[in-house]
Design a protein around this motif. Sequence first.
Motif, short mmCIF file in Angstrom:
data_model
loop_
_atom_site.label_atom_id
_atom_site.label_comp_id
_atom_site.label_asym_id
_atom_site.label_seq_id
_atom_site.Cartn_x
_atom_site.Cartn_y
_atom_site.Cartn_z
N ARG A 91 68.52 67.99 36.55
CA ARG A 91 68.14 66.79 35.83
C ARG A 91 67.10 67.16 34.76
NH1 ARG A 91 68.94 60.92 35.88
NH2 ARG A 91 70.06 61.40 37.80
N THR A 92 67.22 66.56 33.58
CA THR A 92 66.15 66.60 32.60
C THR A 92 65.60 65.19 32.47
OG1 THR A 92 67.14 68.44 31.36
CG2 THR A 92 65.51 67.09 30.22
N VAL A 93 64.34 65.02 32.83
CA VAL A 93 63.71 63.70 32.80
C VAL A 93 63.45 63.32 31.35
CG1 VAL A 93 61.71 62.35 33.54
CG2 VAL A 93 62.71 64.06 35.08
N PRO A 94 63.90 62.16 30.89
CA PRO A 94 63.74 61.78 29.49
C PRO A 94 62.31 61.33 29.16
CG PRO A 94 64.78 59.99 30.69
CD PRO A 94 64.66 61.14 31.66
N ASP A 95 61.97 61.46 27.89
CA ASP A 95 60.72 60.94 27.32
C ASP A 95 59.47 61.67 27.80
OD1 ASP A 95 62.22 58.93 26.02
OD2 ASP A 95 62.14 57.67 27.82
N VAL A 96 59.62 62.80 28.48
CA VAL A 96 58.44 63.54 28.92
C VAL A 96 57.66 64.00 27.70
CG1 VAL A 96 57.61 65.64 30.05
CG2 VAL A 96 59.41 64.28 31.12
N TYR A 97 56.37 63.70 27.71
CA TYR A 97 55.48 64.03 26.60
C TYR A 97 54.50 65.07 27.08
CZ TYR A 97 51.72 63.36 23.13
OH TYR A 97 50.74 63.55 22.18
N PHE A 98 54.52 66.22 26.41
CA PHE A 98 53.61 67.30 26.78
C PHE A 98 52.55 67.44 25.69
CE2 PHE A 98 52.41 71.83 26.75
CZ PHE A 98 51.86 71.89 28.02
N PRO A 99 51.36 66.82 25.89
CA PRO A 99 50.32 66.85 24.87
C PRO A 99 49.53 68.14 24.92
CG PRO A 99 49.58 65.59 26.74
CD PRO A 99 50.98 66.05 27.07
N ARG A 100 48.45 68.19 24.17
CA ARG A 100 47.60 69.39 24.15
C ARG A 100 46.91 69.59 25.49
NH1 ARG A 100 42.53 67.77 24.35
NH2 ARG A 100 41.99 65.66 23.67
N GLY A 101 46.85 68.54 26.30
CA GLY A 101 46.11 68.63 27.55
C GLY A 101 46.95 69.17 28.69
N ASP A 102 47.06 68.41 29.76
CA ASP A 102 47.70 68.94 30.96
C ASP A 102 48.78 68.01 31.49
OD1 ASP A 102 44.95 68.11 33.25
OD2 ASP A 102 46.08 66.90 31.84
N GLY A 103 49.49 67.34 30.61
CA GLY A 103 50.57 66.46 31.05
C GLY A 103 51.90 67.19 31.14
N GLY A 104 52.98 66.40 31.09
CA GLY A 104 54.32 66.92 31.22
C GLY A 104 54.99 66.39 32.47
N LEU A 105 56.03 67.08 32.92
CA LEU A 105 56.69 66.73 34.18
C LEU A 105 55.92 67.41 35.31
CD1 LEU A 105 58.97 65.42 35.79
CD2 LEU A 105 60.37 67.45 35.30
N LEU A 106 55.33 66.64 36.18
CA LEU A 106 54.37 67.17 37.16
C LEU A 106 54.91 67.03 38.58
CD1 LEU A 106 51.15 65.78 35.41
CD2 LEU A 106 52.23 68.02 35.13
N GLY A 107 54.43 66.05 39.33
CA GLY A 107 54.72 65.98 40.75
C GLY A 107 56.16 65.61 41.08
N LEU A 108 56.55 65.97 42.31
CA LEU A 108 57.91 65.75 42.80
C LEU A 108 57.83 65.42 44.28
CD1 LEU A 108 61.04 66.45 41.87
CD2 LEU A 108 60.67 68.42 43.34
N ALA A 109 58.61 64.45 44.72
CA ALA A 109 58.64 64.07 46.14
C ALA A 109 60.06 63.66 46.52
CB ALA A 109 57.67 62.93 46.42
N ILE A 110 60.41 63.94 47.75
CA ILE A 110 61.72 63.57 48.29
C ILE A 110 61.57 62.33 49.15
CG2 ILE A 110 63.67 64.32 49.71
CD1 ILE A 110 63.29 65.89 47.11
N SER A 111 62.45 61.37 48.99
CA SER A 111 62.40 60.14 49.78
C SER A 111 62.44 60.47 51.28
CB SER A 111 63.58 59.25 49.42
OG SER A 111 63.72 58.21 50.37
N PRO A 112 61.62 59.80 52.08
CA PRO A 112 61.72 59.98 53.54
C PRO A 112 63.07 59.55 54.08
CG PRO A 112 59.67 58.85 52.92
CD PRO A 112 60.53 58.89 51.70
N GLN A 113 63.79 58.72 53.32
CA GLN A 113 65.12 58.25 53.71
C GLN A 113 66.20 58.97 52.90
OE1 GLN A 113 65.16 56.15 56.25
NE2 GLN A 113 62.91 56.04 56.21
#
Length: 366
Positions: A91-113
Amino acid sequence: MGLFIRPRMIAVFTTLLLAGCTADAAPIAAPVVSASASSASSGFGAAEEIATGIDVPWGMAFLPGGDTLITERQTGRVLRIRAGQEPVPVRTVPDVYFPRGDGGLLGLAISPQFDRDNLVYVYYTVAGAIRIGRFPLDSDDPVQVILEFEHGDNHSGGRLKFGPDGMLYATVGNGHDDAAAQDPANLNGKILRITPDGQPAPGNPFPGSAVWSYGHRNLEGIAWDAEGRMYASEFGEDTADEINLIEPGHNYGWPDVEGIGDTGNGRFTNPLVTFPTAEAGPSGIAVSGTTLYVAGLTGQRLITIPLLDGRLGEPAQHLQGVYGRLRTVEVAPDGALWLTTSNRQGRGGPREGDDRIIRFAPAGRG
């Protein structure tokens, strides 16, 4: 002083280093409670490089079938890792903005269900905001945004995990807005607790709010021990990085204090342990048995700390400089310890093969 292990010696010393043993490793923080090596968890075996050439891996989660999902911070891709195979983009997550700081695509979690709903949750920055979204794995269905709020271009936090209570927790940095951390009505500088649908979770300390704790500068790690106690790692500014025991509704002091700040009036909650900012840079954390593992960015090391019934023992430092900056540490369902490096993000020098994902097998097993 801490232990320095040359790369060619890793396999020989890994079991000693990752056993939580404090021999020859002086504490790098205060205050701490002294603990003997016998209070540490069981050790781990030799290192294995699971994947190389990853573009700044950040979030990590394990699927029920044994595969692993990884986020790439700067590309917006979610990768699936299967044993013995090259990582595959799912998957490529849309609209991810990677600024000069420390953003971008970060955390990930799997549903307990997950066995029923097949859902993967992601935390990412877009222009001027943070989003938490979800999508069904192996599907073309779009990412569903379940929470979005305004945020600056730095101090993005980003860790995303389901807690033992089935609620979704997110660590949110202050977005370089110090005042926001002390404002309970602002979601920046907080740990959030929401339902799987993105609503404020029942039992939160501020009715109708997603806020679980506040007064944070920038947090990138959360983990729970066997008793359900929640720990968080937090970056300091000039003086002290922190490991905190998180209690609902508590104020952890930023920006009024950095490190120890409770003067006896009970306004702020002090950290369990602090580190000089040049020696830690604590990002992801994980718990295995009675040991807390901390991935160090600035310090380029793995830190182990004995868990002592809600207190922390004497920290020890391992793998110092061996792999460079360490971003994420997780314990897999089979008990193995996984680490990711973060050397390609513009801080520190990339090495051949960076960034990489490393697995340490449970002691005595491959």
